[in-house]
Structure formats: structure tokens, C-alpha cells
Design an enzyme around this catalytic site. Structure first.
Site, PDB file in Angstrom:
ATOM      1  N   LEU A  64      -7.017  32.380 111.087  1.00 42.10           N
ATOM      2  CA  LEU A  64      -7.184  31.113 111.482  1.00 42.10           C
ATOM      3  C   LEU A  64      -7.962  31.202 112.816  1.00 42.10           C
ATOM      4  CD1 LEU A  64      -3.427  29.923 111.230  1.00 42.10           C
ATOM      5  CD2 LEU A  64      -5.237  29.672 109.816  1.00 42.10           C
ATOM      6  N   ARG A  65      -8.456  32.332 113.356  1.00 46.71           N
ATOM      7  CA  ARG A  65      -9.191  32.272 114.612  1.00 46.71           C
ATOM      8  C   ARG A  65      -8.837  31.891 115.858  1.00 46.71           C
ATOM      9  NH1 ARG A  65     -12.246  36.684 113.363  1.00 46.71           N
ATOM     10  NH2 ARG A  65     -14.116  36.183 111.939  1.00 46.71           N
ATOM     11  N   ASP A 305      -8.657  35.719 101.595  1.00 43.03           N
ATOM     12  CA  ASP A 305      -9.272  36.538 102.526  1.00 43.03           C
ATOM     13  C   ASP A 305     -10.038  35.806 103.316  1.00 43.03           C
ATOM     14  OD1 ASP A 305      -9.731  38.782 103.995  1.00 43.03           O
ATOM     15  OD2 ASP A 305     -11.107  39.502 102.715  1.00 43.03           O
TER      16      ASP A 305
END
Length: 432
Positions: A64-65, A305
Site C-alpha cells: 500500500l506504500r 503482487d
């Protein structure tokens, strides 16, 4: 909110249910499958005629950064991408900045995600402090904070002794350890070893990087009986080793990414950085073995991914570009394409992205174990409405993720997600 999903083909791989029926939802739970009660008065009706009504998709690998890499993806954009892709529950690895190695960080991420009322976030805790491979994290505290397992993400543990201790500890308390099998020194290249990488002058990652790590993991599993999930198997030899381990009865499961399932090293083209991925894309024989392994159950789960990467990080020479690709919104379409190519029924295709990942998560889901990845009377209403007809073009404008880079750009993919319901709340509905 009372919701009625009408006239769809309801497919629940977990129970084997497959017939045209209505699904009624009230107070966040499924109250009827088949015929709603005569006095059921919905606030919202979704017409699913000609469509598939399935459990919400479960993705076991989605970055999700956030926190720390908001330039590549904000939680708001990536959660919007998740529900647009039909994903109602997703597992995120611990390699954020800072690393998810403390309960407070895990709780903060879960709180932020819950406030958005989109997909359900299931974090993996770091297996070692800072992912440095030296000191084990406080797994019990991280579990209480909401972690569903423990992982090193893309960072191999240099010391086999530390890995052994981690598996011993996890086995004692029933925790699952998620490992991507890659030997530390052999896995440092940017493309799959072979004639193409040699001609292109790119440093190679040999199949041995995966198989050596798998042999080590399986030996440690034999001695500790720890439950291990193997992340993103990428080679034919890796599939064969997983098959042997399962035949032996070792407590292991495995997944494969949408990228490795459909692409090969030839898709790097003329140094196309969109195909700069981890794990690296391998040869056609590897791709064919992965597709067969997913079909016969050797590989349990298909994952997106999802790794959003900003444009600047991709606008570099191939070897210097940041690896990763967006994938949440492609999961259903690429699962469907694999199934169509392989000649599989829809129930089997859906199982790899619903009931199978839910089984991998198992008891770590807690009270959600009887709801996630299935359509159960009285269970939490995580439902998606899918089309298996028509095609759509993969373009930057079509993706809600902040990361627009994917090697499938320009492809025409089959199937669409038409609506996503999370916990009885309509989180996404495609325009008419």
C-alpha cells in the site's frame, strides 16, 4: 443499509454452491442466499443478471506504500484500487518506512485503513527488527496488534540459525511465517539467468537462487514443524520442490503472482522497465509449470503482487529502475484469462482468489474466519459482482492506483468488476 443483489449466478467455491440466486444483505451480514424473505425491503438493489456473484476477492500480496512511500501510493488511492478490483481483504507486507516491527505502527495502519471504509487490511509483521535479520520481533505483541503472520518481505535472512530460531518460536505459538524463497547472494540480479539476459547485458538471477532457499526452508520446516507460506514461486524447479514437500506432508502453502503466471523474460522487450519485477520473469517453461501448478493445487493462491511505483522511478535504465507493478485492479481479469486459457470452470478459477487464500490465513482471521473468502449465511457480507464477458483496455486512465506502471499496459483483458460490497457497504460500483 439493506442490499439485494438480484438474479446473478452465485458461485461460492468454499461450499460448492453454484446457481442463479439472490443475495440479501442486512446489518452488514448475509441474511439470505436464494430467496429473500417476503418482508425484506432493500434500500438498494443491484441487478446482477448475466453476471457472477462471488465472495470478495482475497489478495495475499499488496503493498500500500504507506507509511513512508506516499509518493508511490497513498492509502486512499490504493484502497480505492482494491475495491475497484473486487478485493475486499488484502495482506500487506511489512517493508514500509518505518518497518512494521512495532505494535503501534501496525495499529496506526489498521486504524487509517478502517477509517476509509474500503477493503480490509491484514498486515504482516516483520519477522526480525527492521528486517535486518538479526533480532526477532515481539511476535506475540504484533499478533495482538492485528498481524496475521510474519515476513521478511524481500529481504532474505543471512543467518540460517536466526531463521531456525524464528521458525521454532513461530511453531511454538502457532504463528505463520511468510517467506519468499531467494538465496541472499544469488538473488541480486535484475533478470532471469539465460540467453536473453546475457544478450542484453543484464545481471542474472539463477533458478538456484530459489531452489537453494526452498531446500533450506523445507529442512527447517521438517525440524520445527512451523507453518510456512511461500511467496511468489517463480520457476518450474520451484514448483516441483513445493509439490514434493506437500506430498511429504510438510505444513507449507505457496502462491504465484499474476506477472509470473502470464509473462516471460521475453516481455522485457527492449529494456522495458515496466517488466522490471521481483521476482524476475523467467522462461516459458517456467511460466507453463506455474500455470499447471496453480491448476493442480501445488500452488494454492494467485496474488496481484501489487507494488505501485511512481513514474520517475520507472523512467530509468532497466537495471536501475525500481521493481514493481500495479496489480490490484487486474487480479480478476488475469485469473479469468488463466482459467480460460487452461479450460477451468469458474468455481476453480475463483477458488484461487477467494477460498484458497482464506484457508492460508486460517485462524489468524479470528472472528472473520467463517466469513472471509466465502458466502456464508450470517457471515460478514464481503461480496463482489463480476462479469466474465467482454474485454477492457489496460490504460493509465483506467487504473485508480496511484502507480500506473504495469507490464500489461495496452493489453485487452477479459472480465470486469461491476460492484464490490465490504461488510455490507457498497464500496465500489462501476458506472452503468
Amino acid at each position: 443499509m439493506k442490499i439485494l443483489i438480484q438474479n446473478g449466478r452465485v458461485i461460492d467455491p468454499a461450499s460448492g454452491f453454484d446457481q442463479t440466486a439472490d443475495v440479501a444483505i442486512a446489518a452488514g451480514r448475509i441474511v439470505a442466499i436464494g430467496q429473500a424473505a417476503a418482508d425484506f425491503s432493500p434500500n438498494r438493489v443491484i441487478n446482477a443478471k448475466g453476471c457472477i456473484v462471488a465472495p470478495g476477492l482475497v489478495d495475499l500480496a499488496a503493498r500500500l506504500r504507506e507509511p513512508g512511500q506516499e509518493h508511490a501510493g497513498m492509502l486512499e488511492s490504493e484502497m480505492a484500487a482494491a475495491v475497484a478490483g473486487g478485493v475486499t481483504s488484502l495482506v500487506c507486507p511489512p517493508d514500509t518506512e518505518p518497518v512494521l516491527d512495532e505494535p503501534g505502527l501496525v495499529e496506526m495502519l489498521r486504524y487509517r485503513a478502517e477509517k476509509l471504509h474500503q477493503a480490509r487490511v491484514l498486515p504482516l509483521g516483520a519477522l526480525t527488527v527492521g528486517l535486518k535479520g538479526d533480532v526477532l520481533t515481539e511476535m506475540s505483541q504484533l499478533t495482538v496488534a492485528g498481524c496475521v503472520g510474519f515476513s521478511q518481505a524481500e529481504v532474505p535472512i543471512p543467518s540460517t540459525q536466526v531463521l531456525q530460531r524464528a521458525l521454532q518460536y513461530a511453531s511454538t505459538f502457532g504463528y505463520a511465517v511468510w517467506l519468499r524463497p531467494q538465496e541472499l547472494h544469488l538473488g541480486k540480479g535484475v533478470a532471469a539467468s539465460g540467453p536473453l539476459a546475457t544478450r542484453m547485458g543484464l545481471s542474472g538471477v539463477s533458478v538456484a537462487a530459489e531452489t537453494i532457499a526452498l531446500h533450506t526452508i523445507f529442512e527447517l520446516v521438517r525440524s520445527t514443524q512451523a507453518r510456512v507460506h511461500l511467496c511468489r514461486i517463480s520457476s518450474a524447479a520451484g514448483v516441483a520442490l513445493v509439490r514434493q514437500a506437500k506430498a511429504e506432508g510438510l505444513p507449507v502453502t505457496a502462491d504465484v503472482s499474476i506477472n509470473s503466471l502470464h509473462l516471460t523474460d521475453a516481455d522485457m522487450g527492449y529494456f522495458d522497465s515496466r517488466a522490471r519485477l521481483t521476482p524476475v520473469l523467467r522462461q516459458q517453461r517456467d511460466r507453463d509449470a506455474l500455470r499447471a501448478g496453480l491448476a493442480d493445487g501445488t500452488l494454492d493462491v494467485l496474488v496481484s503482487d501489487h507494488t505501485p511505483v511512481d513514474a520517475d522511478a520507472k523512467a530509468l535504465p532497466f537495471a536501475e529502475a525500481e521493481p514493481g507493478a500495479t496489480g490490484l485492479e487486474l487480479l480478476w481479469s488475469l485469473a479469468l484469462k488463466w482459467g480460460q486459457d487452461t479450460g477451468l470452470p469458474l468455481s476453480q478459477i475463483l477458488s484461487r482468489i477467494t477460498s484458497a487464500p482464506a484457508r492460508v490465513l486460517g485462524a489468524s482471521l479470528g472472528t472473520l474466519q467463517d466469513s472471509v473468502g466465502q458466502l456464508a449465511l450470517g457471515g460478514v457480507a464481503d461480496v463482489c459482482v463480476l462479469s466474465d464477458q467482454g474485454h477492457w483496455p489496460v490504460t493509465a486512465d483506467a487504473l485508480r492506483s496511484q502507480g500506473k506502471s504495469t507490464p500489461f499496459s495496452g493489453y485487452e483483458l477479459p472480465g470486469r468488476v461491476l460492484a464490490t460490497v465490504v461488510g455490507g457497504h457498497v464500496a465500489f460500483q462501476a458506472p452503468a
